[in-house]
Every structure is written in structure tokens, then in C-alpha cells.
Design a protein around this motif. Structure first.
Motif, PDB file in Angstrom:
ATOM      1  N   ALA A   1       0.828  -1.121  -0.096  1.00 49.32           N
ATOM      2  CA  ALA A   1      -0.050   0.002  -0.065  1.00 49.32           C
ATOM      3  C   ALA A   1       0.924   1.315   0.015  1.00 49.32           C
ATOM      4  CB  ALA A   1      -0.970  -0.047   1.221  1.00 49.32           C
ATOM      5  N   ALA A   2       1.710   1.204   0.623  1.00 51.37           N
ATOM      6  CA  ALA A   2       2.930   2.397   0.893  1.00 51.37           C
ATOM      7  C   ALA A   2       3.578   2.667  -0.633  1.00 51.37           C
ATOM      8  CB  ALA A   2       3.685   2.205   2.014  1.00 51.37           C
ATOM      9  N   LEU A   3       3.966   1.507  -1.235  1.00 46.99           N
ATOM     10  CA  LEU A   3       4.853   1.631  -2.415  1.00 46.99           C
ATOM     11  C   LEU A   3       4.214   1.651  -3.333  1.00 46.99           C
ATOM     12  CD1 LEU A   3       7.408  -1.333  -1.069  1.00 46.99           C
ATOM     13  CD2 LEU A   3       7.999   1.161  -1.418  1.00 46.99           C
ATOM     14  N   GLY A   4       2.706   1.103  -3.525  1.00 46.51           N
ATOM     15  CA  GLY A   4       2.046   1.324  -4.718  1.00 46.51           C
ATOM     16  C   GLY A   4       2.367   0.265  -5.667  1.00 46.51           C
ATOM     17  N   LEU A   5       1.592  -0.206  -6.614  1.00 45.44           N
ATOM     18  CA  LEU A   5       1.556  -1.028  -7.805  1.00 45.44           C
ATOM     19  C   LEU A   5       1.291  -0.128  -8.915  1.00 45.44           C
ATOM     20  CD1 LEU A   5      -0.084  -4.280  -6.493  1.00 45.44           C
ATOM     21  CD2 LEU A   5       2.310  -3.716  -6.795  1.00 45.44           C
ATOM     22  N   ASP A   6       1.793  -0.842  -9.987  1.00 46.25           N
ATOM     23  CA  ASP A   6       1.622  -0.038 -11.290  1.00 46.25           C
ATOM     24  C   ASP A   6       0.434  -0.428 -12.065  1.00 46.25           C
ATOM     25  OD1 ASP A   6       1.943   1.123 -13.600  1.00 46.25           O
ATOM     26  OD2 ASP A   6       3.697   0.109 -14.294  1.00 46.25           O
ATOM     27  N   LYS A   7      -0.055  -1.373 -12.734  1.00 45.49           N
ATOM     28  CA  LYS A   7      -1.120  -1.781 -13.307  1.00 45.49           C
ATOM     29  C   LYS A   7      -1.835  -3.088 -12.831  1.00 45.49           C
ATOM     30  CE  LYS A   7       0.200  -0.344 -17.770  1.00 45.49           C
ATOM     31  NZ  LYS A   7       0.606  -0.817 -19.175  1.00 45.49           N
TER      32      LYS A   7
END
Lengths: 457, 457
Positions: free
Chosen positions: B279-285
């Protein structure tokens, strides 16, 4: 009791460093294959046994790895057949598949099977492992890769010209200086046998001649005599024992010698075409030479024969070979499909590059940078940078555990990772990174932009 | 009589276009593996039978392809053994090697065998074919590639975080939008079984739960009842049947539900770590989701369990999976070596990309330009240009034979080669080239510099 792990003899595990070096060679071969217009195909690792058996001679049949039928493989075998204990006969009952022995027969099978979908002339390359139940020895394995490029469907000698160029392009890009691409022609060998009156002894004659390198002039003469070739015939081929000079000179001599053989003269003419074109186009780092003793699987080739010798500084056998075969696919029912192709010997090329120190230092499988793990928050901060670095193509890692820093540095050192990044409280506050170059010991505090720039170099 | 060529069932030939597409996928997987710090290894295609047998259950043993011993394989077999017609027993007498069934067991064997040379934690990737004597059916083959990335020697959950990122990086680069990376934890499944008082029925319980997608709530309830799980217990897991909301919400619910199980709470905590970091780092697609029904080879995994579902528009099974196994190498005598890894399903990814039209048009195995062959002199002139083009990276070919121009153009057309160059007398005098774009029909007279520029675009 735990099993002591091992692998079958003649097979190999490849460590990361070895895989990287092998991939480097494959990459250069593949790149050149494609620039030369060859297209990749892949065939299954195992074929139906009847596709392979009988194609490589009796010795070959023996060396083919057979796969046991699945399930109850004994179901269809009678007691009588079992008790006969005839391995060959029983094999055909309990095994229907076999591991690929080379890439040529599967290619021929592929061409025939897909002939309606193929646009000829078809230039294909294939880089896949093959398996042989040979006695393992230094440099000979039971599983090894072959790298083949072949053209089928055209008799044009431009293909031969191009294959010489292809050898030159690959070996030059690999940094090998002074590779000798030896060329001969089956028709010349036939012609010689014809003019010396030993046409019926072509195989014996060429097998003996092929050994000139190893057993010398006297040895060849003795072997020919033993095989029943007359003293008069042997005298006639005397000039071949000291065959030197330029390709042009050699071709002139051969033309004289073969004036009585149409086939021989055809061979000279073919070699003229190929060698003249190469002379006009030039080679990069390789040398083309005509070697009349070159025979290589004579039964197979019908025109040009190729073999590549590594630079003279290296004592090693050929690193490639090939030739033209006029009837590649006949055995599978497709006639008049002439083919010509060459092969690269990956394992030997690897050894040559290793011996000459020609693998670039950049060829390795390790990361560019390791981020030290100082705990959860620091690691998260590091991970954000690592993500961005990876997106811009940098091989980057976080040490997974928050253990002593010394241990983490040691890990980078042993893995030969050139850079380490340290992120502590101060770096997080300043939005910076401490970057340490392990080779020089230099350490600097940088922002992300600078970090990325240095690591992308 | 010529043989009619074919290949064993369940195996495939790959044509140039297919190989190019497969290599495109491999390239993206490999590139990401390496940027994430994974290093390649390769192991032999066949292993000693004892390395593989007994590692995949009874069904697995049956599906392993065995290789017949070379030479006189019957030598050591008694008549009695032969006549017993016991395939299993006889196999061990006449076969000592078997084809690799997956990449995990050979990897475990590799780690144990080379443990003194490996610097742990060891992040390895391996992209090689495996073989299974499974009944072939749509999308299931007897020879197929596995693409695995695993880390051994660290229990850090950062590895799990990174593996989620790795899935996201690969599928995003492949252009797949909306892949769901499902995550679960074996400890949660154990915890649930514990709190509902069905700890002894863990396998039955999870196998049933895993089918929720397919057989629905009633089906799962029925299967659980059939397996002897009490009505009371089933009532307790009622919430799992409508388990929805954000990961955070799901984890809260699980925490309540599992308050009586230390193991279950440990699982919740592990998932918290992983999902919070993502959640903190995020995902692309991609989307990360918690799926408590996910079990996948439960006997095997001890911590995180992963599975990747393709975008919802595509009706297809998972395109990847993996998890953590706390004792990867114990079977070969090396204890306490925790591992976690994921796998990419090449064949399904291929089908998904094909269905969604996501292969870039540039992914093909054909040449950029074909030079027409007007005869020996013109061909030599063309070859000089072709050599230079190839050196600057352009895939270029000469049509090998001097046949009708129409036929040569047709060849370019069928091969989908976009450009044709025509060289006749005038071009040779002017040192120019006539370049034709086959898509537009446009034709222009250019010098070499311009030719190279256009073809390099």
C-alpha cells in the motif's frame, strides 16, 4: 536418511556466472543469425523414435537416449520377448520416444511436416540442447547446446558466401582475432578420388586424408596403402600433402589436377565463386582458407564443407562446422530440397573465450547495487528508491534482513556487487542516500537523481 | 517408403512467429528477474531418478518421464524380475534417470549440492522446460517452460513484498491491465481450522474452501459436511463465504475471528506487513487482493500463498503462483532453509496476450529488408550494402537466386518483410538504391546513408 544430491554423469549445473557468460555467447550468435535473416524455430525435446532412429548410423542409434513409455509399458510385451533379453528389440516395444540427438534431423522433419506453411527459401536458426549417451570426457557432455543456422530450398552459392560472413561476424563480435574458416567441397574430394582411380575408395581415401594434421604424410600414405589404394594413386595426390599458398593458387593447382573430372571441376568452380565473393567483400577478423583435407561427415555433405579453427594461440578443436547437403528432407518424403548450414560449438567457444580472457567484465549476473537494511522504516525508504532504479533498468536489491551491517557489506562483497547504499535516520530526513563504491572505498552523500545517474553508468 | 513426419502428442513445434512472441515474454520476465536481483541458474534436463521420485506424490511419480539406461539395460535384470511384469519395480532396474518434472526440486538439489559456493540469501531464477506424462489437453502440454524466481536463506517478509512487486512489474510491462495478485497465508488457513475445531481436517477443509469459486457456497458446505466437518464449525466460517471489502477490512475481520489461534494471528500479522508495504509503495497496473480461499498445494507452503488471475475480460485460469515453504531443502539433508518463490505460466500468458492483442507489432522474426537479386554483379553490389546494414543492426537479406522479380517480391510479401531494395545497372552506376515500401507502395531512389537511416527507424 537424506539423499546425497548429485547429477547424472555427463551433465552440468550452471551457476549464475556461467549462465551469464553462456547467455552472452548465445546473444551474439542469435543477434547475428537474425541480422542475417535467419528465423528461429523450436522443436520438441523428444521426437517419435522412428524420426530419429536410423539417421545417424548404428553408433548413433546406440547413443540416442530413449524414453520409457508411461504407464504399464510391459502390457504389450510377450513373455517370450521379455526372456529373449534382446535390448534392441525390447526397446522398440517399451519405448516410443527419444531425446533429440541433433538439430538437423528434427529440422528436416519440421520442414517436411510444415512444408505448406513455409515460404522457401527458408532460413532458420535453432538454439536448443541435444542429448547423446556418449562416454563423458573432458569437453564432451551428454547434454549440450547446438546453435545451427541453415537455409533450405535454394542451391544459390550466395548462401555459402553468407555463411562464411556469418562465421566472421559472430567470431569478430566475440572478439576472437584470427579464427580460420576452412572450406572444402565434397565434389573436389570425389574428383580427386576419380582422377587417381580410387573412386570406389572415396570414403577410405578421404578419411585417411582428413588425418594429415594428426598422423602426418607418412601416416596417411600408410593408411591409404592399408586400405588398398595403389602406390601409383598415392603418388598422384602427392601435391596435396604440401598444399600451400593463397586460395587462388590452390584452386589453380586443383584445376590442373582435376582436369579429367567433371565433378572435380564443378567443385573448383563452386569454391571459386564463394572465395572470389569473400575476397571482394572482405572479412573482419577471420581468415578464409581452402583445406582439401577437410572431410567432416562426408556421407552427408554434397557441396561445400566448412570447419572453423580457433586462433592458433589456443590448442583446441574446431569451434564450428557445416556444409551443403543436397537432399536434407528426402528421408521424410520431400525430394530435391537442397540445404546448407553451419553450427557453432558453444562449449568450445566458451572455453576459448575463457582462455583468452575475452568475456567482458560487464558479463555477470550480479546486481549493481545493494541497499543496506537498517530496519523497517529505513527499508521502506530504500524500497521506494529501489523501485525507481529498477524501472530505469538498474539491477538493485535490498538486503532482506536487518542484521549487522558488516554482514551485509560482506554479502555485497561476496556477490561482487559494486555499490552499496546506506540509509539511516539522517539520510531519510535529508532525502539523501549514502553511496559507497566498494572497489575504491569512496563514499558520497547524494540525492536520488545523482544516485540514479551514477548507477546507470 | 518415406516416413510420414509427426511429433509426440502433447509436444509442439514453434514457428518463427511463435518463437519471437515467446522470446518477447521470456525477455520481459528475465529482464525483471534480473533488475530485482535474481540470478540465473540452469540444471540438467534429466536428474538421477532418486532425486525426483517421491517428491511429487504417487501421481507425480507416475507422470515423470523415465529414461531407459543405455546399452544392455537388461543385463542386471533377472528372468524372475522380467516375468513379474511389475512396471514400477522393473523401471527402477532399467532406468536410472528421469526428465525434470518441475524446477523446484532440481533447485533444492542444486542448493544443497552447491551450498558451500552459494552466498545466502540466494535469489535465483530459472527458465527451462519441464516434462510431464500428463494426458494432453487444450492448454496442457507434455513439454512446457517454467519461469521461476525463488529466494532461499532468509525469512524476511520483504521478499514477499518484492515478489508482489515483481509480478506487477512483469505484467505491467507486458501491457496487462488489471491483473489480480491474490495473496493468502497458510497460517491463516491453519488458524481457521483450529478455531472451528477442525484442525485435524485442515486439508479437507481447505480443499473444499478453495472450490468456492467453482461450486459456490452450498457446494462448499456440502463437501465440508461430507468430509465430517460439523455443522457448528461450518457455521463459524460463514463470514468467509461473503468475505469482501478492502484488505484492511478483511484483515480486521480475520483478526477477530482468529483471536483464539496464535498461528492464525501470526498469519494475519504477516499479511499485514506485506499488504501495508505494498500500500505504501504502490503497484503499477495490478491489484493486490486477499483471498482466504486460496490454498494451492497447501502441503507445500508454510507462509504466504500467491496466485495471479488475468484481467477479468479474459476467461482463463491463473497465470502465476507461488508461496513460502519453510523447508525447501530438508529432503536433501539441508535443514532450516526457508524459501519463497513465484512462477510465471508462459503458455497462459501467451494466450492472454494473444487474446487481448497485446503483442507489439514489432515482435516478429522477419527481416526489415530484402534485396532483389538481378544477377551476380548486382548481387555483389547489394551484398556490400547488406553487410553494412547488418553491422548497424538492420535485419537484411539478399534473395539468393536470380529468378523473376515478381517471385522475389512475392517472397518479401509472404514473409511480411516491409521493405524491398532494387539494384539494377543504373543504381550501380549512380551508387544508389531503389527502396520500395511494400505497405504504401512508395518507391524512392536513395544513397546508402538515407537507406540506412530509413531502415534503422
Amino acid at each position: 536418511m537424506a539423499q546425497k544430491p548429485g547429477i547424472p554423469k555427463g551433465t552440468r549445473d550452471f551457476s549464475p556466472g556461467e549462465v551469464a557468460k553462456r547467455q552472452y555467447i548465445f546473444g551474439i550468435i542469435k543477434g547475428n543469425f537474425e541480422r542475417f535473416g535467419y528465423q528461429p524455430i523450436e522443436t520438441p525435446s523428444f521426437e517419435n523414435s522412428e524420426t530419429l532412429m536410423g539417421k545417424y548410423g548404428e553408433e548413433g542409434d546406440r547413443l540416442i537416449f530413449k524414453i520409457l513409455n508411461s504407464g504399464d509399458f510391459l502390457e504389450k510385451v510377450s513373455e517370450e520377448e521379455l526372456l529373449s533379453k534382446n535390448p534392441k528389440q525390447l526397446t522398440s516395444k517399451i519405448s516410443e520416444k527419444a531425446l533429440r540427438y541433433d538439430l538437423t534431423v528434427p529440422f528436416a522433419r519440421y520442414v517436411v511436416q510444415h512444408q505448406n506453411d513455409i515460404e522457401f527459401p527458408f532460413k532458420r536458426y535453432q538454439i536448443q540442447p541435444v542429448w547423446r549417451a556418449d562416454r563423458p570426457q573432458k569437453g564432451r557432455f551428454r547434454e549440450f547446446f547446438q546453435c545451427d543456422a541453415d537455409v533450405v530450398g535454394s542451391k544459390s552459392l550466395w548462401q555459402e558466401v553468407e555463411l562464411v560472413q556469418l562465421y566472421d561476424a559472430v567470431f569478430s563480435e566475440l572478439g576472437l582475432d584470427g579464427v580460420t574458416i576452412k572450406i572444402n567441397n565434397r565434389k573436389i574430394l570425389s574428383g580427386i578420388a576419380e582422377v587417381i582411380g580410387a573412386k570406389d575408395k572415396l570414403i577410405d581415401f578421404t578419411v585417411a586424408l582428413d588425418k594429415l594434421d594428426k598422423i602426418g604424410e607418412d601416416g596417411v600414405r600408410k593408411e591409404m596403402t592399408d586400405k588398398g589404394i595403389s602406390a601409383e594413386a598415392i603418388k598422384k595426390i602427392q601435391p596435396l600433402f604440401q598444399f600451400s599458398g593463397s586460395i587462388q593458387k590452390k584452386l589453380e593447382k586443383l584445376e590442373q589436377m582435376l582436369s579429367g573430372s567433371d565433378e572435380g571441376l564443378k567443385g573448383v568452380q563452386e569454391l571459386h565463386f564463394i572465395c572470389d565473393k569473400i575476397a571482394a567483400l572482405g572479412l573482419d577478423k577471420s581468415i578464409l582458407d581452402l583445406d582439401v583435407t577437410l572431410a567432416r561427415g562426408l556421407n552427408y555433405y554434397t557441396g561445400a564443407i566448412f570447419e572453423v579453427a580457433p586462433p592458433k594461440a589456443v590448442l583446441m578443436g574446431s569451434v564450428g562446422g557445416g556444409g551443403r547437403y543436397d537432399d536434407l528432407t528426402g528421408i521424410f518424403g520431400l525430394k530435391n530440397m537442397s540445404g546448407v548450414g553451419i553450427s557453432f560449438g558453444l562449449d568450445r567457444i566458451y572455453l576459448v573465450l575463457e582462455e583468452l580472457g575475452l568475456f567482458p567484465a560487464t558479463v555477470n549476473a550480479t546486481s549493481k547495487v545493494l541497499f543496506v537494511n537498517y530496519g523497517e522504516n529505513e527499508a521502506l525508504y530504500a524500497m521506494k528508491a529501489i523501485m525507481k532504479l529498477r524501472k530505469s533498468g538498474v539491477k538493485a536489491e535490498l538486503y532482506p534482513d536487518n542484521v549487522k551491517v558488516g554482514k551485509q557489506f560482506q554479502h555485497a562483497d561476496k556477490r561482487e556487487i559494486p555499490f552499496v547504499v546506506i540509509v539511516g535516520d539522517q539520510e531519510m530526513i535529508d532525502e539523501k542516500f549514502t553511496l559507497k563504491n566498494l572497489a575504491t572505498g569512496d563514499q558520497e552523500l547524494v540525492d536520488f537523481g545523482k544516485l540514479e545517474q551514477i548507477l546507470k553508468e
